[in-house]
Design an enzyme around this catalytic site. Structure first.
Site, PDB file in Angstrom:
ATOM      1  N   ARG A 164      65.747  28.128  77.028  1.00 51.90           N
ATOM      2  CA  ARG A 164      65.260  27.295  78.129  1.00 51.90           C
ATOM      3  C   ARG A 164      66.106  27.450  79.380  1.00 51.90           C
ATOM      4  NH1 ARG A 164      63.583  21.809  74.716  1.00 51.90           N
ATOM      5  NH2 ARG A 164      61.550  22.590  74.053  1.00 51.90           N
ATOM      6  N   GLU A 212      59.493  32.778  71.116  1.00 53.95           N
ATOM      7  CA  GLU A 212      58.273  32.294  70.474  1.00 53.95           C
ATOM      8  C   GLU A 212      57.993  33.025  69.166  1.00 53.95           C
ATOM      9  OE1 GLU A 212      56.728  29.697  71.023  1.00 53.95           O
ATOM     10  OE2 GLU A 212      57.590  29.167  72.962  1.00 53.95           O
ATOM     11  N   GLN A 259      56.933  29.545  62.440  1.00 50.60           N
ATOM     12  CA  GLN A 259      57.219  29.055  61.086  1.00 50.60           C
ATOM     13  C   GLN A 259      58.713  28.956  60.818  1.00 50.60           C
ATOM     14  OE1 GLN A 259      53.925  28.197  60.962  1.00 50.60           O
ATOM     15  NE2 GLN A 259      54.212  28.366  58.771  1.00 50.60           N
ATOM     16  N   THR A 260      59.508  28.810  61.851  1.00 52.81           N
ATOM     17  CA  THR A 260      60.954  28.852  61.678  1.00 52.81           C
ATOM     18  C   THR A 260      61.610  27.743  62.493  1.00 52.81           C
ATOM     19  OG1 THR A 260      60.722  31.254  61.487  1.00 52.81           O
ATOM     20  CG2 THR A 260      62.950  30.390  61.692  1.00 52.81           C
ATOM     21  N   LEU A 267      66.080  36.316  58.655  1.00 46.48           N
ATOM     22  CA  LEU A 267      65.199  35.430  59.421  1.00 46.48           C
ATOM     23  C   LEU A 267      63.810  35.300  58.795  1.00 46.48           C
ATOM     24  CD1 LEU A 267      65.202  33.607  61.893  1.00 46.48           C
ATOM     25  CD2 LEU A 267      64.591  35.564  63.302  1.00 46.48           C
ATOM     26  N   TYR A 327      59.843  36.802  57.421  1.00 45.10           N
ATOM     27  CA  TYR A 327      58.607  37.310  58.040  1.00 45.10           C
ATOM     28  C   TYR A 327      58.895  38.547  58.890  1.00 45.10           C
ATOM     29  CZ  TYR A 327      55.992  33.132  56.624  1.00 45.10           C
ATOM     30  OH  TYR A 327      55.366  32.154  55.900  1.00 45.10           O
ATOM     31  N   TYR A 366      48.339  31.133  69.599  1.00 41.13           N
ATOM     32  CA  TYR A 366      49.441  30.249  69.968  1.00 41.13           C
ATOM     33  C   TYR A 366      50.432  30.944  70.903  1.00 41.13           C
ATOM     34  CZ  TYR A 366      53.910  28.187  70.231  1.00 41.13           C
ATOM     35  OH  TYR A 366      55.079  27.729  70.749  1.00 41.13           O
ATOM     36  N   ASP A 385      50.110  24.784  68.073  1.00 44.39           N
ATOM     37  CA  ASP A 385      50.814  25.093  66.828  1.00 44.39           C
ATOM     38  C   ASP A 385      50.706  23.886  65.902  1.00 44.39           C
ATOM     39  OD1 ASP A 385      52.391  23.254  68.079  1.00 44.39           O
ATOM     40  OD2 ASP A 385      54.268  24.213  67.502  1.00 44.39           O
ATOM     41  N   CYS A 399      58.444   6.136  70.647  1.00 44.07           N
ATOM     42  CA  CYS A 399      57.523   7.123  71.218  1.00 44.07           C
ATOM     43  C   CYS A 399      57.129   6.761  72.655  1.00 44.07           C
ATOM     44  CB  CYS A 399      56.270   7.228  70.351  1.00 44.07           C
ATOM     45  SG  CYS A 399      55.116   8.466  70.973  1.00 44.07           S
ATOM     46  N   CYS A 414      48.320   6.026  71.847  1.00 44.23           N
ATOM     47  CA  CYS A 414      48.095   6.625  70.524  1.00 44.23           C
ATOM     48  C   CYS A 414      47.080   5.830  69.709  1.00 44.23           C
ATOM     49  CB  CYS A 414      49.420   6.715  69.759  1.00 44.23           C
ATOM     50  SG  CYS A 414      49.282   7.582  68.180  1.00 44.23           S
TER      51      CYS A 414
END
Length: 371
Positions: A34, A46, A51-52, A89, A91, A129, A147, A211, A217
Site C-alpha cells: 500500500r 493480488e 487464498q492466502t 507459499l 498454489y 477478481y 472475493d 462496525c 446492515c
DNA sequence: CATGCGTGGGT
DNA sequence: TACCCAAGCAT
C-alpha cells in the site's frame, strides 16, 4: 414528495460509502503493497493474496520486490529462481502464470499493464477478481473486485442468501458492487470492503458493535449476521500413504527429482517417493521402497533398517502420511533433467514442497549436519 | 460447473 | 480432533 424509493436508496448509499471510506482511511493496516499503487506491485500482491493470509504474504512480497523490483527484472528471471521465491507459499501455478503474464506485458504491451478488463483478463492467472482489483486499485476504475471477503460482507449488509460456494453467485455480488461502488474512489471502496471483512466482518463472531456500517446492515438488523453467508461445504479429503528416501552417495551427493510439470506441486523438487496401499510394518515398507528405488534408478541402494522420520501433511483436498528412510547409493547415475545428484548447498537453492522441507530438516537434525 | 491446486492459522 | 477458513483461477 421527492422522497421516492430511489432517492432514499441513493441517500443511503452515499452515507454508506462515506461511513465505509472514513473508517478505511482511519483504520486501514499499513501494508507493504500500500506504499504506492504501481500496477506491477498491485498485481504481484493480488496474486500472492489469492487464498492466502496477509501475514503470510508480507515477507514473501518484501523478498519478491527486493529480488524483482520491476517487471523487466522479473521477466528476465529463470524458472528455478521464480519457483524458489514462491517456495512455501503454495498454489505454485500462480507464479508460473504470473511469470508468463509479466513476460507477455513486457514483450507485447510495451511494459505497461493493460488498463481495461477486456485486455487484462487475457493475462494468465488474472481472473475476474484480480482484474477488478488491479483496475480499481492501480487505475482508479470503478470495477468490482469480488472475493470471499466481499461476498461475506455484502451477504450480511444486503441480506443476500444465495450460496456463495456456487460460482454463478459471484455475478450477483458484482452487480451489487456496481451499484454501491464510490465513483470518486473505487480503489478505497473495494479495499475497504475487503478490509472490513478481514478486521470486523469476520467469518465467525463478527464484531458488529465496532462496525462502521452497522446502521446500514440488513443482516444485523434481522439478527442474521451469524448465519450469513450461506455456504455449502464440500467433499472430504483423500488419504495417501507414501514412502520416501533421502539417498546419499559416498561423496555426499543427494538424489532428488523434479515433479511433473503439471498437477500437484508441479515442477517442485522432491526426494524419491512412492505411494503405497496402506501403512505397513517397517520391514515390509523397507522392502517395498527398496524394490521401487532399484527399479526406478537402476542402482544399488542400501536403506537403513528403520525410518528416521514420519511426516504428515494436509493439503486442501488430500493428505499425505509419509514414512521416510535414509540410505546410501552405491553407484552414481547419469544426470537427467528430472533426476539429479546434488550437494547439500545445491539442494538448498532449489524449491521443495513443505513436506519435503520437513524431511530435510529432520534429516539434518538427526544426522547432525546443521551448519 | 465441479474439481484440483498449498499452506498455516483458528476454534 | 476435525473441520473451516484466506485478497481465486484454470480446466
Amino acid at each position: 414528495m421527492g422522497e421516492s424509493k430511489l432517492d432514499h436508496d441513493k441517500m443511503d448509499i452515499q452515507q454508506f460509502r462515506e461511513d465505509l471510506l472514513n473508517w478505511f482511511v482511519r483504520e486501514q493496516r499499513d501494508l507493504p503493497w500500500r506504499k504506492d499503487n504501481q500496477p506491477y506491485k498491485v498485481w504481484v500482491s493480488e496474486i500472492m493474496l489469492q487464498q492466502t493470509r496477509v501475514d503470510t504474504v508480507i515477507p514473501y512480497f518484501e523478498r519478491f520486490m527486493e529480488e524483482f523490483p520491476d517487471m523487466e527484472a522479473f521477466a528476465a528471471a529463470d524458472d528455478e529462481s521464480v519457483l524458489k521465491i514462491w517456495e512455501g507459499l503454495g498454489y505454485y501455478s500462480r507464479v508460473r502464470n504470473l511469470h508468463s503474464a509479466v513476460k507477455e506485458v513486457v514483450e507485447h504491451y510495451d511494459g505497461k499493464v493493460p488498463d481495461t478488463r477486456e485486455e487484462i483478463s487475457k493475462l494468465k492467472g488474472v481472473g475476474p477478481y484480480t482484474a477488478g482489483a488491479i483496475l480499481s486499485i492501480a487505475y482508479g476504475k470503478p470495477e468490482p473486485a469480488v472475493d470471499g471477503n466481499v461476498m461475506r460482507v455484502l451477504s450480511r449488509i444486503l441480506l443476500i442468501e444465495e450460496d456463495i460456494a456456487k460460482p454463478s453467485t459471484r455475478k450477483v455480488f458484482e452487480a451489487a458492487v456496481r451499484t454501491l461502488i464510490d465513483p470518486a474512489n473505487p480503489s478505497y471502496f473495494n479495499q475497504a470492503l475487503m478490509e472490513l471483512g478481514a478486521l470486523i466482518c469476520t467469518p465467525t463472531s463478527p464484531a458488529c458493535l465496532l462496525c462502521p456500517v452497522r446502521e446500514h446492515c440488513k443482516g444485523y438488523a434481522n439478527g442474521k449476521e451469524q448465519v450469513l453467508p450461506v455456504k455449502t461445504r464440500k467433499k472430504s479429503v483423500k488419504h495417501l500413504s507414501l514412502l520416501s528416501a533421502v539417498l546419499k552417495t559416498a561423496d555426499n551427493l543427494y538424489l532428488i527429482r523434479k515433479r511433473p510439470n503439471e498437477g500437484l506441486l508441479a515442477n517442485l523438487w522432491e526426494f524419491p517417493t512412492v505411494e503405497v496401499a496402506t501403512s505397513k510394518q517397517y520391514s515390509t515398507q523397507r522392502q517395498v521402497l527398496s524394490r521401487y528405488l532399484e527399479k526406478e534408478y537402476e542402482t544399488n541402494i542400501q536403506l537403513e533398517t528403520g525410518t528416521f522420520t514420519h511426516v504428515d501433511h494436509i493439503f486442501s483436498h488430500l493428505t499425505w502420511s509419509m514414512d521416510v528412510f535414509a540410505g546410501e547409493i552405491s553407484k552414481t547415475l547419469n544426470h537427467q533433467d528430472e533426476v539429479r545428484l546434488v550437494t547439500q548447498e545445491e539442494l538448498e537453492t532449489l524449491a521443495f514442497p513443505v513436506p519435503h522441507q520437513k524431511i530435510w530438516k529432520a534429516y539434518k537434525e538427526i544426522y547432525a549436519m546443521n551448519k
